[in-house]
Design an enzyme around this catalytic site. Structure first.
Site, short mmCIF file in Angstrom:
data_model
loop_
_atom_site.label_atom_id
_atom_site.label_comp_id
_atom_site.label_asym_id
_atom_site.label_seq_id
_atom_site.Cartn_x
_atom_site.Cartn_y
_atom_site.Cartn_z
CG ASP A 668 2.72 4.02 -0.96
OD1 ASP A 668 3.23 3.05 -0.39
OD2 ASP A 668 1.98 4.84 -0.37
CD GLU A 734 -7.41 -5.89 -2.60
OE1 GLU A 734 -8.35 -6.46 -2.02
OE2 GLU A 734 -6.94 -6.28 -3.67
CG HIS A 764 -11.38 1.41 0.32
ND1 HIS A 764 -10.25 0.66 0.14
CD2 HIS A 764 -11.07 2.67 -0.09
CE1 HIS A 764 -9.30 1.43 -0.38
NE2 HIS A 764 -9.77 2.65 -0.52
CB CYS A 796 -5.56 0.79 1.29
SG CYS A 796 -4.93 1.90 0.00
#
Length: 828
Positions: A668, A734, A764, A796
């Site tokens: 990542d 994203e 989120h 994510c």
């Protein structure tokens, strides 16, 4: 529990001890001679020395020219986080949340006053984000949230931040080059602005009722517009600055209210002034403050900048603005601004000199800061020079007093927000002729200890990292050749599905880790519990029919801290939390010395997970640039040298995973974009060493080993060529929350030959997207990307979500992928 009628700010409440669920903390409004309260400010020195804090509190009066740009909101032990999440879960009322918040604000203001700070900020507290607070203040609520006017309450406010069952949240992106995220305003020509949140005035009054005269802080009107984006359906070339004459009347109302309430100073944060701005953008500052000049008459006005040098042209515009009393500059990250000040500073104006670093946790070099202050004192005038933090202390941890287990030597090298307040005031006292010699002596002793400590340097690591300079490490074959070799081995379907890494971290899972760390359970019991959790996650993914699996990371507390704990050169705090967004906090490791990997870090858990399934299991690593950018980094050597050291450590881990039979390894680099310098002239150097650091990690693996990377919540379009140059086999990125901005770069002709997975839903938000909604997103991707390179995945990791949200969302994601595979097959 209803959230509909709750205003963002509550009427004044009584002072004392407040609790919410299991949350309880005390604060004290006591005389300077009293002992420190639980939220008190302390400075780390040797145990034999009396704390200088006591002397400062006994002797300081608010006459010293000292200023704090802003202060952390979460509380020393994340009190606000727990209050917010309790409220969101319906376990507590709006009144409970407001009481906890008020207690935090009250304690912070009083402690700063007692420490001697003259210019204390208010309205820097936020329930989610200061830019979102400004959106509420000017009534710029997107129509989808159903706001009908009036004072904006928690229902609308948190819907904008987090979404709700029927509509998605507003976009969230990085705040300049920090790990803080702000909520991006959505604007267009038809937005009707109105004064819809009185939070700034209410907080000023609240502080005044406590006997503390504060400086209300507002996000400046020009920076606010430049930080915004055209709303959905608005032409992307729409001039956001054309709205300036529409929002200025609201700012005038706010200023008028603040004057009526008794404010004598007001601070406008205009951080966009440190960026590369075009002439019309710079002109907007002149227009805005000329228009505000009459309203500002009778007030002292500070314009604050931070995070970088102010370019010469911007400096000229800024210091020529009418009606402005003082100018704030970051002289830590913007040291070149000192030359501009020496070249000319407007007579009679205040200079707020940001010499105490608000972005790191190292004790200030007080002697060096004094040298800077003395160098400009004669230009500005002693009575016009104000010692300040370089930026808001929001970006550092709260208070060292809570670090009871941190190594004493390392602790002596540090200063958190509470200690930085004292450093600012100590410098101001010295300038006024009241030097606290024991305080300065303790500081000099700590700096000398750090410089000479043998634990900082590892000669073999230095040599290995130095050998990387000027090299170009990368895999020897092309990505297309590698993808072909990998497909033969992995045999994946078109539009393969995967997740980003983490699965929900339940209370039980956190308890197991906590008990193991406290030695309340044995290692055997811990390993058994983690294996059971991994097995559960594997089975869930197999039942959902996900193609490339993850083990869910149940053994990990944080994607950076987990690795730092196993690398040399890192130290860790118990309560060094920093807000990332909303209630989400991170606890950055402290890189104090040379970095190396003593032993394998993830191989056991990844191998264990792979043994539970025949499907490919991703090995999950955090990349060197992200570890660097999400840590508090040593400031005694260039950042790129530290990054190369981390890259070599991760390279060892990658190669051990490959040897253990892990065929897909994700490294990542979620934070690669946020480390990009704010000025374009500095981009190339950063991107060169950052991208090279990533390539170093995997330059030695076989063609059949598939290397993934992941990036989140930033604007990637301007660095897409560098992302391609990372030479990863697959990148997940994203996309959903930013209105699929990422896809525009492919529409404009950029060719991307590696695998790519633009996120298909926002993790989120608690909202669960439908199969058709996800399918529509993927169809948009297929319009600009080849089906053989496209992956289907969330935005994510799933760590912060609940299983009752994750399972249906992933089920819909897999169903969408299968639907589109069928459509593609039929089209052939």
């Amino acid at each position: 529990m209803s959230q509909v009628s709750s205003p963002i700010f509550s009427p004044f409440t009584s002072l004392g001890r407040k609790s919410i669920g299991s949350l309880s903390f005390a604060f004290s409004l006591r005389s300077p001679a009293a002992t420190p309260s639980p939220l008190s400010l302390r400075f780390p020195i040797s145990p034999s020395s009396p704390p200088p804090f006591t002397r400062l509190r006994l002797t300081s009066l608010r006459t010293m020219a000292s200023h704090i740009v802003g202060y952390p909101r979460m509380g020393p032990k994340r009190e606000l986080k727990f209050a917010l999440e309790s409220f969101w879960d319906g376990k507590s009322s709006a009144e409970d949340l407001q009481k906890v918040s008020k207690d935090l604000r009250s304690s912070i203001w009083k402690q700063m006053a007692e420490a001697g700070i003259k210019y204390i900020p208010s309205n820097t507290f936020s329930y989610y984000d200061q830019v979102l607070d400004t959106t509420a203040m000017i009534g710029a609520v997107p129509p989808r949230y159903g706001w009908k006017g009036g004072e904006i309450g928690f229902d609308v406010y948190f819907s904008m931040a987090r979404g709700n069952a029927s509509v998605p949240a507003m976009e969230m992106t990085k705040w300049f080059d920090t790990n803080y995220h702000y909520i991006v305003p959505e604007l267009g020509p038809d937005v009707k602005f109105s004064y819809a949140s009185h939070k700034a005035v209410d907080e000023y009054k609240e502080a005044k009722a406590l006997g503390v005269d504060t400086v209300p802080v507002l996000v400046g009107p020009v920076s606010y517009l430049l930080l915004s984006k055209p709303a959905k359906g608005v032409d992307k070339n729409f001039s956001l600055l054309s709205l300036l004459d529409k929002i200025i009347p609201v700012y005038k109302q706010v200023v008028s209210d603040l004057k009526s309430a008794g404010a004598t100073w007001i601070q406008f944060d205009e951080p966009k002034l440190v960026m590369d701005l075009e002439a019309h953008e710079l002109k907007a500052f002149t227009l805005a403050y000329s228009e505000l000049e009459t309203s500002l008459f009778g007030l002292n006005v500070l314009i604050e900048t931070y995070f970088a040098d102010v370019p010469a042209e911007a400096y000229s515009v800024l210091t020529s603005l009418k009606g402005i009393t003082g100018f704030g500059f970051d002289l830590v990250r913007g040291a070149k601004t000192i030359d501009l000040i020496k070249g000319g500073f407007p007579s009679g104006k205040y200079l707020f000199a940001g010499v105490v670093d608000g972005r790191n946790i190292w004790a200030n070099d007080l002697a060096a800061s004094l040298e800077v202050l003395h160098s400009i004192e004669g230009i500005v005038g002693k009575d016009k020079l104000v010692v300040s933090s370089s930026c808001s202390l929001l970006h550092t941890a709260v208070d060292l007093v809570n670090e009871t287990k941190l190594d004493k030597e390392i602790k002596s090298w540090l200063a958190f927000a509470a200690q930085k307040v004292l450093e600012v005031n100590a410098l101001a006292k010295e300038l006024s002729g009241h030097k606290d010699q024991p305080f300065f002596s303790a500081n000099a002793t700590a700096l000398a200890s750090r410089k000479s400590s043998p634990r900082v340097t590892n000669q073999s690591v230095q040599i290995a990292a130095a050998a990387l300079k000027g090299s170009d490490r990368r895999r020897p074959t092309t990505v297309s050749a590698r993808l072909a070799a990998q497909q033969k081995k992995l045999n994946l379907p078109s539009l393969p599905t995967t997740t980003i890494g983490s699965f929900p971290q339940t209370m039980d899972l956190r308890r197991v880790r906590r008990e193991y760390k406290a030695k309340k359970i044995s290692e055997d019991d811990y390993v058994k519990a983690i294996k059971e959790e991994i097995n559960k996650v594997v089975k869930i993914q197999e039942e959902l029919d996900i193609d490339v699996l993850v083990h869910g990371e149940p053994e990990r507390n944080d994607m950076v801290e987990y690795f730092g704990e196993q690398l040399s050169g890192f130290a860790f705090t118990a309560n060094g939390w920093v807000q990332s967004y909303g209630s989400r906090c991170v606890k950055p490791p402290i890189i104090y010395g040379d970095v190396s990997r003593p032993k394998a870090m993830t191989v056991f858990w990844s191998s264990t997970a792979q043994s539970m399934t025949k499907r490919p299991m991703k090995g999950m690593l955090t990349g060197p640039v992200t570890i660097l950018n999400w840590s508090f980094v040593r400031n005694d050597q260039p950042r790129h040298e530290t990054c190369y050291q981390i890259a070599l450590a991760i390279k060892d881990e990658v190669e051990d995973l490959e040897k253990a039979g892990i065929n897909v390894i994700q490294i990542d680099e979620a934070a690669l974009r946020e480390g990009l310098p704010l000025r374009k002239l500095e981009h190339a150097f950063y991107l060169d060493w950052a991208v090279h650091s990533f390539r170093i990690t995997n330059c030695g693996v076989q063609d059949t080993t598939q290397i993934h990377t992941h990036m989140c919540y930033s604007n990637f379009n301007d660095i897409i060529l560098s992302i391609i140059n990372m030479d990863a086999d697959v990148i997940t990125i994203e996309n959903s929350r930013s209105d699929e901005k990422l896809l525009s770069v492919f529409r404009e002709g950029v060719k991307y030959g590696a695998g790519i997975g633009p996120g298909v839903y926002d993790i989120h938000s608690p909202r669960i997207p439908s199969t058709e909604e996800i399918a529509d997103r993927v169809r948009k991707m297929l319009a600009v990307l080849e089906s053989h390179v496209l992956w289907v995945n969330p935005d994510c990791g799933l760590k912060t979500r609940k299983y009752d949200e994750v399972k249906p969302a992933l089920s819909n994601m897999v169903a969408a992928a299968k639907l589109l595979r069928a459509e593609l097959a039929n089209a052939k």
